[in-house]
Enzyme design. Structure first.
Site, PDB file in Angstrom:
ATOM      1  N   HIS A   1       0.776  -1.186  -0.062  1.00 19.84           N
ATOM      2  CA  HIS A   1      -0.034  -0.021  -0.246  1.00 19.84           C
ATOM      3  C   HIS A   1       0.880   1.316   0.032  1.00 19.84           C
ATOM      4  O   HIS A   1       1.630   1.415   0.829  1.00 19.84           O
ATOM      5  CB  HIS A   1      -0.932   0.011   1.391  1.00 19.84           C
ATOM      6  CG  HIS A   1      -1.958   1.149   1.166  1.00 19.84           C
ATOM      7  ND1 HIS A   1      -3.067   1.127   1.650  1.00 19.84           N
ATOM      8  CD2 HIS A   1      -1.848   2.709   0.946  1.00 19.84           C
ATOM      9  CE1 HIS A   1      -3.833   2.184   1.550  1.00 19.84           C
ATOM     10  NE2 HIS A   1      -2.813   3.116   1.481  1.00 19.84           N
TER      11      HIS A   1
ATOM     12  N   HIS B   1       1.427   5.368  -1.572  1.00 19.00           N
ATOM     13  CA  HIS B   1       1.339   6.313  -2.431  1.00 19.00           C
ATOM     14  C   HIS B   1       2.332   7.138  -3.141  1.00 19.00           C
ATOM     15  O   HIS B   1       3.405   7.593  -2.322  1.00 19.00           O
ATOM     16  CB  HIS B   1       0.521   7.659  -1.483  1.00 19.00           C
ATOM     17  CG  HIS B   1      -0.885   6.985  -0.898  1.00 19.00           C
ATOM     18  ND1 HIS B   1      -2.027   7.312  -1.409  1.00 19.00           N
ATOM     19  CD2 HIS B   1      -0.992   6.397   0.123  1.00 19.00           C
ATOM     20  CE1 HIS B   1      -2.986   6.558  -0.769  1.00 19.00           C
ATOM     21  NE2 HIS B   1      -2.375   6.129   0.024  1.00 19.00           N
ATOM     22  N   LEU B   2       2.387   7.061  -4.508  1.00 20.61           N
ATOM     23  CA  LEU B   2       3.690   7.751  -5.131  1.00 20.61           C
ATOM     24  C   LEU B   2       3.370   9.008  -5.717  1.00 20.61           C
ATOM     25  O   LEU B   2       4.150   9.753  -6.193  1.00 20.61           O
ATOM     26  CB  LEU B   2       4.175   6.847  -6.241  1.00 20.61           C
ATOM     27  CG  LEU B   2       4.828   5.501  -5.981  1.00 20.61           C
ATOM     28  CD1 LEU B   2       5.036   4.657  -7.036  1.00 20.61           C
ATOM     29  CD2 LEU B   2       6.102   5.957  -4.963  1.00 20.61           C
TER      30      LEU B   2
ATOM     31  N   LYS C   1      -9.407  -0.400  -5.656  1.00 20.77           N
ATOM     32  CA  LYS C   1      -9.452   0.096  -4.278  1.00 20.77           C
ATOM     33  C   LYS C   1     -10.822   1.093  -3.799  1.00 20.77           C
ATOM     34  O   LYS C   1     -11.292   1.756  -4.932  1.00 20.77           O
ATOM     35  CB  LYS C   1      -8.581   1.278  -4.449  1.00 20.77           C
ATOM     36  CG  LYS C   1      -8.244   2.140  -3.053  1.00 20.77           C
ATOM     37  CD  LYS C   1      -7.761   1.717  -1.733  1.00 20.77           C
ATOM     38  CE  LYS C   1      -7.797   2.405  -0.603  1.00 20.77           C
ATOM     39  NZ  LYS C   1      -6.763   2.393   0.115  1.00 20.77           N
TER      40      LYS C   1
ATOM     41  N   HIS D   1     -10.518   0.888   2.006  1.00 18.00           N
ATOM     42  CA  HIS D   1     -10.483   1.958   3.280  1.00 18.00           C
ATOM     43  C   HIS D   1     -11.336   1.852   4.065  1.00 18.00           C
ATOM     44  O   HIS D   1     -12.659   2.393   3.827  1.00 18.00           O
ATOM     45  CB  HIS D   1     -10.060   3.356   2.656  1.00 18.00           C
ATOM     46  CG  HIS D   1      -9.808   4.287   3.525  1.00 18.00           C
ATOM     47  ND1 HIS D   1      -8.913   4.947   3.598  1.00 18.00           N
ATOM     48  CD2 HIS D   1     -10.512   4.724   4.540  1.00 18.00           C
ATOM     49  CE1 HIS D   1      -8.670   6.063   4.889  1.00 18.00           C
ATOM     50  NE2 HIS D   1      -9.910   5.905   5.026  1.00 18.00           N
TER      51      HIS D   1
ATOM     52  N   HIS E   1      -4.556  -0.838   6.046  1.00 16.18           N
ATOM     53  CA  HIS E   1      -4.032  -0.078   7.308  1.00 16.18           C
ATOM     54  C   HIS E   1      -4.962  -0.131   8.418  1.00 16.18           C
ATOM     55  O   HIS E   1      -5.611   0.838   8.831  1.00 16.18           O
ATOM     56  CB  HIS E   1      -3.595   1.501   6.898  1.00 16.18           C
ATOM     57  CG  HIS E   1      -4.824   2.032   5.980  1.00 16.18           C
ATOM     58  ND1 HIS E   1      -6.095   2.052   6.274  1.00 16.18           N
ATOM     59  CD2 HIS E   1      -4.555   2.715   4.900  1.00 16.18           C
ATOM     60  CE1 HIS E   1      -6.903   2.826   5.248  1.00 16.18           C
ATOM     61  NE2 HIS E   1      -5.783   3.331   4.499  1.00 16.18           N
TER      62      HIS E   1
HETATM   63  O1  DOR Z   1      -3.114   9.411   5.965  1.00 23.85           O
HETATM   64  C1  DOR Z   1      -3.602   8.837   4.630  1.00 23.85           C
HETATM   65  N1  DOR Z   1      -2.903   9.670   3.415  1.00 23.85           N
HETATM   66  N2  DOR Z   1      -4.406   8.165   4.799  1.00 23.85           N
HETATM   67  C2  DOR Z   1      -5.266   8.072   3.498  1.00 23.85           C
HETATM   68  O2  DOR Z   1      -6.163   7.134   3.497  1.00 23.85           O
HETATM   69  C3  DOR Z   1      -4.621   8.673   2.280  1.00 23.85           C
HETATM   70  C4  DOR Z   1      -3.347   9.228   2.122  1.00 23.85           C
HETATM   71  C5  DOR Z   1      -3.027   9.972   1.146  1.00 23.85           C
HETATM   72  O3  DOR Z   1      -3.380   9.898   0.036  1.00 23.85           O
HETATM   73  O4  DOR Z   1      -2.490  11.216   1.656  1.00 23.85           O
HETATM   74 ZN    ZN Z   2      -3.322   5.041   1.865  1.00 20.98          ZN
END
Ligand code: DOR
Ligand code: ZN
Length: 346
Positions: free
Chosen positions: A14, A16-17, A100, A137, A175
């Site tokens: 999991h 985020h890029l 997702k 989520h 998470h």
């Molecule tokens: O803390 C988080 N940041 N939780 C998420 O579900 C998304 C993520 C984000 O994309 O910044």
């Molecule tokens: Zn996330």
């Protein structure tokens, strides 16, 4: 005392890029230690179709510095307009490894997410048929529900009913942050997995709020009270196949974290492996680190574990950059607040 540990190269289930300048700045932080990652689709606009996922994958690979190897495992952002045939084709081609589900309004860029699950039944039934996992989520977004209760309420009122309606659907609880999440993950059979982040193994809600507000510890789902952190540590270090690493490393520039309405996300790509070695050592479970970071995830996703290895060594206090200086702006690296003695050998 163990001073060196060699494990199969880890994956991040999991991540985020982002895109553009941020992608370019943060990608090396993940590629340095991780062979593959499940790439979150919550861009603006989100990655909804197979064609968009293919284009995003190309942008990720073009941002990878020379000499680094990294395999992005793509996901699609589920909307009420998602076409089951497009999802099935993107899966059949090998491009997409999961879909997702963001409940609309749950987190960063989730406003295009799902309001009414009934409207995505056809997609979910198709996913169950073809074995494509749904990453969830797991928080309700109802204003009446306290933010610290949103995961537990989601499990009872949304996730469990959904899994009963479509029993073949393979689900990753993303998470998890509560003992209820741990217990529910354990109650499921082979169709249920759960990711745990690095930061939820380290902080509880006091870290965010005591002695001044700490925006870099704010993420969603928000860290809960200490008993939940302990349940997560027990689960992660148990070796049980259903629990695996998903860092949820989520870069935001400092200007948007240190803000009157700060963004949610902890950036842990740089130091996750060092921090996990510390946590697993403290729990007397270094021999189970590999299961959590490198074996359980591929097993759930029906992929082979990586052939390569990484070596962690114990020594002097570890140092990492306080911030990653991207062209989009500085991104603060998660600070555990204690010294860590583990290093990843280059
Ligand atoms: O803390 C988080 N940041 N939780 C998420 O579900 C998304 C993520 C984000 O994309 O910044
Ligand atoms: Zn996330």
């Amino acid at each position: 005392m163990t001073h060196s540990l060699t494990i199969r190269r880890p994956d991040d289930w999991h991540l985020h890029l982002r895109d553009g300048a941020m992608l370019k700045g943060v990608l090396p932080e993940s590629a340095r230690h991780f062979a593959r990652a499940i790439i979150m689709p919550n861009l603006v606009p989100p990655v909804v179709t197979g064609a968009q996922a293919a284009a995003y994958r190309d942008r990720i690979l073009s941002a990878l510095p020379e000499g680094m190897r990294f395999e992005p495992l793509m996901t699609l952002y589920l909307t009420e307009g998602t076409d089951p045939d497009d999802v099935a084709a993107a899966h059949a081609s090998g491009l997409v490894k999961a879909v997702k589900l963001y409940p609309a309004g749950a987190t960063t860029n989730s406003h295009g997410g799902v309001r009414d699950l009934a409207k995505v039944t056809a997609v979910l039934e198709r996913m169950a048929e073809i074995g494509l996992p749904l990453c969830v989520h797991g928080e309700v977004t109802t204003h009446e529900v306290d933010i610290f209760d949103r995961e537990a309420v989601f499990i009872d009122t949304v996730l469990d009913p959904l899994r009963r309606r479509i029993p073949g659907l393979r689900v990753v609880m993303e998470h998890i942050t509560t003992e209820e999440g741990v217990a529910y993950a354990r109650s499921g059979g082979d169709t249920l997995g759960a990711t745990i982040t690095t930061h939820h193994l380290i902080i509880n809600r006091n870290h965010i709020l005591v002695g001044g507000i700490k925006p870099h510890y704010y993420c969603l789902p928000v860290a809960k009270r200490e008993k939940h952190r302990l349940a997560l540590r027990q689960a992660a270090t148990s070796g049980e196949a259903r629990f695996f690493l998903g860092t949820d490393s989520a870069p935001h520039v400092d200007a948007l974290k240190e803000h009157s309405c700060g963004c949610a996300g902890c950036f842990t790509a740089t130091n996750t492996m060092q921090l996990l070695a510390h946590v697993f050592e403290a729990e007397g479970a270094l021999d189970r680190l590999e299961a959590f970071t490198s074996l359980n995830g591929p097993r759930f996703y029906r992929l082979p574990p990586n052939e390569g290895t990484i070596t962690l060594t114990r020594g002097a206090p570890a140092v990492w950059p306080e911030k990653i200086l991207t062209e989009a702006g500085p991104v603060t690296v998660f600070d555990p607040g204690f010294p860590v003695h583990w290093h990843v050998e280059a």
